[in-house]
Design an enzyme around this catalytic site. Structure first.
Site, PDB file in Angstrom:
ATOM      1  N   GLU B  60       0.694  -1.170  -0.094  1.00 53.02           N
ATOM      2  CA  GLU B  60      -0.244  -0.052   0.087  1.00 53.02           C
ATOM      3  C   GLU B  60       0.663   1.127  -0.051  1.00 53.02           C
ATOM      4  O   GLU B  60       0.556   2.237  -0.735  1.00 53.02           O
ATOM      5  CB  GLU B  60      -0.968  -0.058   1.205  1.00 53.02           C
ATOM      6  CG  GLU B  60      -2.041  -1.035   1.111  1.00 53.02           C
ATOM      7  CD  GLU B  60      -1.816  -2.457   1.414  1.00 53.02           C
ATOM      8  OE1 GLU B  60      -0.835  -2.620   1.951  1.00 53.02           O
ATOM      9  OE2 GLU B  60      -2.646  -3.270   1.217  1.00 53.02           O
ATOM     10  N   HIS B 129     -10.354  -5.017   9.860  1.00 58.30           N
ATOM     11  CA  HIS B 129     -11.102  -4.951   8.815  1.00 58.30           C
ATOM     12  C   HIS B 129     -12.508  -4.101   8.877  1.00 58.30           C
ATOM     13  O   HIS B 129     -13.290  -4.227   8.255  1.00 58.30           O
ATOM     14  CB  HIS B 129     -11.375  -6.243   7.920  1.00 58.30           C
ATOM     15  CG  HIS B 129     -10.099  -6.843   7.149  1.00 58.30           C
ATOM     16  ND1 HIS B 129      -9.135  -7.397   7.772  1.00 58.30           N
ATOM     17  CD2 HIS B 129      -9.963  -6.820   5.891  1.00 58.30           C
ATOM     18  CE1 HIS B 129      -8.190  -7.509   6.643  1.00 58.30           C
ATOM     19  NE2 HIS B 129      -8.792  -7.523   5.694  1.00 58.30           N
TER      20      HIS B 129
END
Lengths: 330, 327
Positions: B60, B129
């Site tokens: 990322e 998450h």
């Protein structure tokens, strides 16, 4: 490289040396604030690589030891010094400081202070070049210690995978801030760490500018021909501490003395004298001329330039009058 | 006017912007061949090819930095970060590079990059998450933060974000990609600043954004039917900058405010809106403003615990009834 080129490079490297030494004085005089990371000892790395590149056209990015790279790309030393003085006439209008020199018109993209931060940005510049179809390349100068960041591996992987035109130059000065490389890094030869990405990687002497130049020519030819990234490790040494706040107590005097014998300016100067292309007297005259020029032009400009005005504190945070902020030009 | 899903609206905005400008690209994990985890880039790989619709490695910070670097020389990247939880890993490049480069270069360089990422709690995805991170992004000078509550906004905000010369973070929601709504057939660009009164009312203002706009609207209906309270609902689609004038205008009219957020209360949208109310229209208030927020815990996996963490329309109704003294 002919004698005239060598003499010009000697001039440029000596200018860089005296510029940085004058920064040191200005810092001690408290004319320059913040952190100051100086380049003496490493001049052949920047000058050798960018001499082989198209300085001003190729897209260059680096860390916080950035003054000399900016100047070699074409930045006006007066504007660089004014930036260090925090003046409105500085290259970043006094908003950046020593670690954030930018000169975008000469394709120098900064000056970043997070170790390893520029790796992916350099790959991004290369992606942009590739998409736009130009034959420039991206060149990323960073130190050995940056290779212990994740961004190093992430950017190497992406650059190799996408065959991006980027040259990674590792100026291995053997220390990450105040920690010697063998105490921070499992594999001290940095080029060896690149083999996992199938990127050509070479180690060369970073003190002899002719060696650097030849190694960089080969590297740049590879990158510019569309064969993807290249990693060039240059073995070098910085004379000053990591920054001005560094006591430099972690190195031995013997080590420093050994490296000073391999000074990049000394090596080139002696070679020119030996070849009959330079005299000691001419060198001294050149040195005096440079010191005077820095004092009378560069420092004078920085001293006499105006401060930024507080009314413009919030300028440059966001784009001014961007029509899409309010729903487009209609 | 087409009635389409949130993901379809985002896909349409990508498609139009990539057709309009060959320098617009999109990049992220699984966005190309796989078409995107939430289908937001469906079909684009086949249409625009692998150089412009880029499947990235799971790196990322690396690929976000690559997009930012490309934007320095004129590329307009739309970066998808699959879940906002992963955006933490890219925070260095978002925070230190994209948001600051215009300022620290004295205006020489800009990073016109769009970063899209869904946050919010979906269904039992657990602590790593289910994060809401809008409070983190909205505190970064130099970064615009917008968050669409409808397909129409999702389309128009992305279109404007691509054209805007600032870095823009678009905060989407995992539970909203299949929500349907009307989107005009004609191209349009939604403002990146401001707020929208989506329901007019006289008794109090419910401030929401993204999914909490819908909770607020549902609560307003219940309040009207069951309690005779008419709530105004204001959609804060721009979280940075927040619409100070719009917030003050509504509170000056209704004299009461409840801020509804899916995120945890500390250092959040609610606390910021309350501060703005204090600064702009304190003496117009008839009651102390109230926040309806998530419990301040790492998101539990267990379904019952998860449900207890996240507020909903009922919590909004209860807070309003209490505030109005009708409990």
């Amino acid at each position: 490289m002919n004698a005239a080129d060598k003499k010009r490079l000697l001039h440029e490297m000596l200018y860089a040396r005296r510029f940085e030494e004058r920064c040191y004085e200005a810092y001690v005089e408290r004319k320059i604030g913040g952190f100051l990371h100086l380049y003496p000892g490493q001049e052949a790395c920047c000058h050798g690589v960018l001499e082989a590149a198209r300085a001003g056209e190729d897209h260059v990015i680096t860390g916080y030891r950035d003054h000399v790279h900016a100047i070699k790309c074409g930045a006006d030393p007066k504007e660089v010094m004014a930036e260090l003085y925090g003046k409105e006439t500085g290259s970043s209008k006094g908003r950046g400081g020593s670690m954030h020199i930018f000169d975008v018109k000469h394709h120098f993209y900064g000056g970043y202070a997070l170790v390893g931060g520029p790796f992916p940005l350099a790959a991004g510049l290369a992606k942009g070049i590739k998409m736009k179809g130009g034959d420039e390349i991206a060149i990323c100068f960073l130190g050995d210690a940056a290779n212990n960041q994740g961004t190093f591996h992430e950017a190497l992987n992406i650059s190799a995978l996408w065959e991006l035109p980027v040259l990674f130059v590792c100026e291995n000065n053997l220390y990450g801030i105040g920690t010697r490389i063998d105490r921070s890094t499992a594999v001290t030869d940095q080029y060896k760490r690149v083999c996992g990405y199938d990127i050509p990687a070479v180690q060369a002497d970073g003190q002899d500018i002719e060696v650097v130049f030849k190694a960089a020519q080969k590297a740049i030819k590879h990158v510019r021909s569309g064969k993807g990234p290249y990693f060039l490790e240059l073995m070098t040494y910085r004379y000053r501490g990591h920054s001005m706040s560094d006591s430099n107590a972690y190195r031995s005097k013997d080590e420093e003395a050994d490296w000073s014998k391999r000074d990049p300016i000394l090596i080139l100067k002696n070679r020119l004298i030996k070849a009959g292309d330079l005299t000691e007297a001419a060198y001294k005259k050149l040195d005096k001329k440079i010191i005077d020029e820095i004092e009378n032009e560069v420092i004078k400009f920085a001293e006499e330039s105006p401060e930024p005005v507080v009314e413009e504190l919030e300028k440059y945070v966001l784009a001014e009058n961007d029509p899409y902020v309010h729903g487009g030009p209609n | 006017m087409a009635n389409i899903m949130y993901w379809e609206a985002i896909q349409r905005a990508h498609d139009e912007e990539m057709t309009n400008d060959p320098l617009v690209i999109c990049m992220g994990e699984d966005i190309g061949v796989a078409g995107g985890t939430y289908k937001a880039t469906k079909g684009l790989f086949d249409k625009f090819g692998p150089e412009r619709v880029i499947d990235t490695p799971i790196s990322e910070n690396g690929y976000t930095g690559v997009g930012i670097g490309a934007s320095f020389i004129g590329i307009r990247p739309i970066i998808e970060i699959m879940s906002v939880n992963f955006a933490w890993l890219a925070m260095d490049q978002i925070f230190n590079s994209a948001a600051k480069v215009r300022y620290m270069s004295g205006g020489q360089l800009e990073a016109p990059v769009v970063i899209r990422s869904p946050g919010g709690t979906a269904h039992q995805l657990g602590a790593q998450h289910s994060a809401r991170m809008e409070n983190v992004f909205m505190g970064i000078a130099g970064l615009r933060v917008v968050t669409p509550s409808t397909p129409k906004q999702a389309y128009g905000l992305l279109k404007a974000a691509v054209r805007c010369n600032d870095p823009v973070f678009i905060y989407e929601h995992e539970l909203m990609y299949n929500m349907k709504g009307d989107v005009p057939d004609a191209e349009f660009f939604h403002p990146l600043e401001g707020s929208e009164v989506v329901r007019s009312g006289k008794d109090l203002t419910l401030f929401g954004y993204n999914i909490s706009v819908h909770w607020s609207l549902q609560a307003a209906d219940i309040l009207s039917k069951n309690h005779g309270i008419e709530a105004e609902v204001v959609d804060l689609f721009s979280l940075s900058p927040l619409d100070r004038a719009g917030i003050a205008a509504s509170v000056s009219k209704t004299h009461r405010a409840v801020i509804v957020e899916e995120s945890e209360a500390p250092v959040g949208v609610g606390s910021e809106v309350m501060a703005i109310i204090n600064e702009e229209c304190f003496f117009d208030l008839d009651a102390a403003p109230v926040r309806v927020s998530s419990a301040n815990v790492p998101q539990p996996y267990n379904h019952t615990l998860e449900k207890a963490t996240i507020p909903g329309p009922d919590d909004v109704v209860n807070a309003v009834v209490k505030m109005m003294g009708k409990a």
